[in-house]
Design a protein around this motif. Structure first.
Motif, mmCIF file in Angstrom:
data_model
loop_
_atom_site.group_PDB
_atom_site.id
_atom_site.type_symbol
_atom_site.label_atom_id
_atom_site.label_comp_id
_atom_site.label_asym_id
_atom_site.label_seq_id
_atom_site.Cartn_x
_atom_site.Cartn_y
_atom_site.Cartn_z
ATOM 1 N N ARG A 86 0.675 -1.393 0.015
ATOM 2 C CA ARG A 86 0.162 0.552 0.079
ATOM 3 C C ARG A 86 0.758 1.646 -0.177
ATOM 4 O O ARG A 86 0.716 1.950 -0.952
ATOM 5 C CB ARG A 86 -1.108 -0.263 1.320
ATOM 6 N N LEU A 87 1.986 1.128 0.861
ATOM 7 C CA LEU A 87 3.053 2.155 0.759
ATOM 8 C C LEU A 87 3.615 3.066 -0.617
ATOM 9 O O LEU A 87 4.399 3.375 -1.232
ATOM 10 C CB LEU A 87 3.945 2.432 1.828
ATOM 11 N N LEU A 88 4.057 1.726 -0.947
ATOM 12 C CA LEU A 88 4.329 0.901 -2.776
ATOM 13 C C LEU A 88 3.407 2.032 -4.538
ATOM 14 O O LEU A 88 3.463 2.758 -4.411
ATOM 15 C CB LEU A 88 5.240 0.485 -3.479
ATOM 16 N N GLY A 89 2.438 2.069 -3.518
ATOM 17 C CA GLY A 89 0.663 2.545 -4.337
ATOM 18 C C GLY A 89 1.462 2.527 -6.005
ATOM 19 O O GLY A 89 1.990 1.174 -6.574
ATOM 20 N N ASP A 90 1.612 3.649 -6.389
ATOM 21 C CA ASP A 90 2.114 3.365 -8.323
ATOM 22 C C ASP A 90 3.516 3.608 -8.166
ATOM 23 O O ASP A 90 4.079 4.347 -9.400
ATOM 24 C CB ASP A 90 0.571 4.318 -8.857
ATOM 25 N N GLN A 91 3.875 3.626 -7.378
ATOM 26 C CA GLN A 91 5.417 4.092 -7.548
ATOM 27 C C GLN A 91 6.303 3.025 -8.238
ATOM 28 O O GLN A 91 6.479 1.711 -8.041
ATOM 29 C CB GLN A 91 6.347 3.834 -6.210
ATOM 30 N N VAL A 92 6.789 3.753 -8.668
ATOM 31 C CA VAL A 92 7.552 2.382 -10.237
ATOM 32 C C VAL A 92 9.134 2.097 -9.575
ATOM 33 O O VAL A 92 8.989 2.528 -9.358
ATOM 34 C CB VAL A 92 8.014 3.024 -11.634
ATOM 35 N N GLN A 134 -3.507 -2.616 -20.407
ATOM 36 C CA GLN A 134 -5.144 -3.291 -20.318
ATOM 37 C C GLN A 134 -5.156 -4.295 -19.052
ATOM 38 O O GLN A 134 -6.558 -4.031 -18.047
ATOM 39 C CB GLN A 134 -5.393 -4.373 -21.462
ATOM 40 N N ARG A 135 -3.571 -5.154 -18.641
ATOM 41 C CA ARG A 135 -3.968 -5.885 -18.098
ATOM 42 C C ARG A 135 -4.076 -5.207 -16.384
ATOM 43 O O ARG A 135 -4.574 -6.017 -15.274
ATOM 44 C CB ARG A 135 -3.408 -7.837 -17.886
ATOM 45 N N SER A 136 -3.262 -3.926 -15.860
ATOM 46 C CA SER A 136 -2.528 -3.794 -14.902
ATOM 47 C C SER A 136 -3.559 -2.754 -14.056
ATOM 48 O O SER A 136 -4.274 -3.112 -13.286
ATOM 49 C CB SER A 136 -1.872 -2.341 -14.923
ATOM 50 N N VAL A 137 -4.688 -2.127 -15.277
ATOM 51 C CA VAL A 137 -5.588 -1.586 -15.105
ATOM 52 C C VAL A 137 -6.454 -2.590 -14.763
ATOM 53 O O VAL A 137 -7.200 -2.675 -13.256
ATOM 54 C CB VAL A 137 -6.495 -0.747 -16.279
ATOM 55 N N SER A 138 -6.374 -3.963 -15.498
ATOM 56 C CA SER A 138 -7.929 -4.889 -14.812
ATOM 57 C C SER A 138 -7.709 -5.403 -13.573
ATOM 58 O O SER A 138 -8.577 -5.632 -12.819
ATOM 59 C CB SER A 138 -7.815 -6.232 -16.128
ATOM 60 N N THR A 143 -9.336 -3.708 -6.663
ATOM 61 C CA THR A 143 -8.747 -2.887 -5.406
ATOM 62 C C THR A 143 -9.000 -1.479 -5.183
ATOM 63 O O THR A 143 -8.966 -1.456 -4.494
ATOM 64 C CB THR A 143 -7.692 -3.892 -4.479
ATOM 65 N N GLU A 144 -8.967 -1.446 -6.581
ATOM 66 C CA GLU A 144 -7.949 -0.194 -6.213
ATOM 67 C C GLU A 144 -9.285 1.139 -6.636
ATOM 68 O O GLU A 144 -10.538 0.846 -7.737
ATOM 69 C CB GLU A 144 -7.294 0.757 -7.323
ATOM 70 N N SER A 145 -9.837 2.547 -6.721
ATOM 71 C CA SER A 145 -10.867 3.268 -7.011
ATOM 72 C C SER A 145 -10.132 3.801 -8.016
ATOM 73 O O SER A 145 -9.223 3.395 -8.569
ATOM 74 C CB SER A 145 -11.008 4.467 -5.728
ATOM 75 N N TRP A 146 -11.013 4.566 -8.921
ATOM 76 C CA TRP A 146 -11.010 4.712 -10.330
ATOM 77 C C TRP A 146 -10.042 6.360 -9.925
ATOM 78 O O TRP A 146 -9.034 6.097 -10.784
ATOM 79 C CB TRP A 146 -12.379 5.314 -10.680
ATOM 80 N N ASP A 147 -10.029 6.911 -8.958
ATOM 81 C CA ASP A 147 -8.932 7.769 -8.237
ATOM 82 C C ASP A 147 -7.573 7.526 -8.240
ATOM 83 O O ASP A 147 -6.985 7.911 -9.333
ATOM 84 C CB ASP A 147 -9.116 8.554 -6.982
ATOM 85 N N HIS A 161 -11.669 6.161 -15.794
ATOM 86 C CA HIS A 161 -13.271 5.188 -15.886
ATOM 87 C C HIS A 161 -13.483 5.567 -17.076
ATOM 88 O O HIS A 161 -14.279 5.255 -17.654
ATOM 89 C CB HIS A 161 -14.508 6.265 -14.930
ATOM 90 N N GLN A 162 -13.767 7.074 -17.746
ATOM 91 C CA GLN A 162 -14.394 6.724 -19.498
ATOM 92 C C GLN A 162 -13.770 5.434 -20.267
ATOM 93 O O GLN A 162 -13.983 5.180 -20.716
ATOM 94 C CB GLN A 162 -14.622 8.648 -19.815
ATOM 95 N N ARG A 163 -12.106 5.771 -20.082
ATOM 96 C CA ARG A 163 -11.648 4.780 -21.128
ATOM 97 C C ARG A 163 -11.722 3.162 -20.425
ATOM 98 O O ARG A 163 -11.883 2.566 -21.243
ATOM 99 C CB ARG A 163 -9.560 5.274 -21.041
ATOM 100 N N TRP A 164 -11.454 2.843 -19.623
ATOM 101 C CA TRP A 164 -11.433 1.768 -18.832
ATOM 102 C C TRP A 164 -12.510 1.112 -18.466
ATOM 103 O O TRP A 164 -12.257 -0.530 -17.666
ATOM 104 C CB TRP A 164 -10.146 1.585 -18.166
ATOM 105 N N SER A 165 -13.816 1.430 -17.963
ATOM 106 C CA SER A 165 -15.285 1.587 -17.378
ATOM 107 C C SER A 165 -15.699 0.106 -17.792
ATOM 108 O O SER A 165 -16.111 -0.769 -17.550
ATOM 109 C CB SER A 165 -16.052 2.294 -16.831
#
Length: 178
Positions: A86-92, A134-138, A143-147, A161-165
């Motif tokens: 959770r701390l790492l979040g979106d950190q590459v 695509q796989r990563s967003v799926s 577990t994650e919010s659109w935000d 949301h518009q692109r991936w929902s």
């Protein structure tokens, strides 16, 4: 035993003993077994150097790996690992960032020498990137919010949301283009 997460250096965790009054005594958790006048722990919990504490788990002094969950990623270790993730979040991760930078340099050099080969390689990278995205967003949608997804992609919640929902959740698989 001290746990160190590979992707976030210096962020250490460990299992700590929990006494009946809720306090956490110093020392290795397994030494709080009630022997030789020591106070007996009622449970163990994961603790992180950042101050975070996780839920309590049953105490099994006989088998340290089972009690800590290090063998199978459960128990206190699994809870601490989830905390770090959770701390790492979106950190590459640094190794991935370095690989991307290296590929960028290689493609720039190839463009100078062999532009058609560079174009073919870039097309393969684009296909792979699209599949991984695509796989990563799926996977993130489970577990994650659109935000959070939007922040990771560098776009707004609404744009994500518009692109991936409407994209179907796809199974994990090989991202290497054919």
């Amino acid at each position: 035993m001290v746990w160190v997460h590979e992707e976030i250096g210096g962020h250490e965790g460990r299992a700590v003993a929990v006494l009946g009054d809720g306090s956490e005594p110093d020392g290795a958790w397994w030494t709080h077994d009630g022997a030789d006048g020591r106070r007996r722990a009622i449970a163990i919990r994961p603790a992180c150097e950042c101050g975070w504490r996780g839920e309590m788990f049953p105490l099994d002094v006989a088998d340290h790996e089972v009690a800590e969950g290090t063998a199978d990623g459960t128990g206190p270790y699994g809870a601490w690992d989830a905390h770090v993730v959770r701390l790492l979040g979106d950190q590459v991760p640094e190794d991935v960032a370095q690989a991307i930078a290296g590929l960028r340099r290689q493609l720039a050099e190839l463009t100078e020498r062999r532009p058609l080969a560079a174009a073919a390689a870039a097309a393969l990278v684009e296909k792979m990137g699209t599949a991984v995205l695509q796989r990563s967003v799926s996977a993130a949608r489970t577990t994650e919010s659109w935000d959070a997804i939007g922040r990771a992609l560098g776009v707004s919640r609404q744009a994500a949301h518009q692109r991936w929902s409407r994209v179907l959740l796809v199974p994990q698989g090989n991202d290497t283009p054919a």
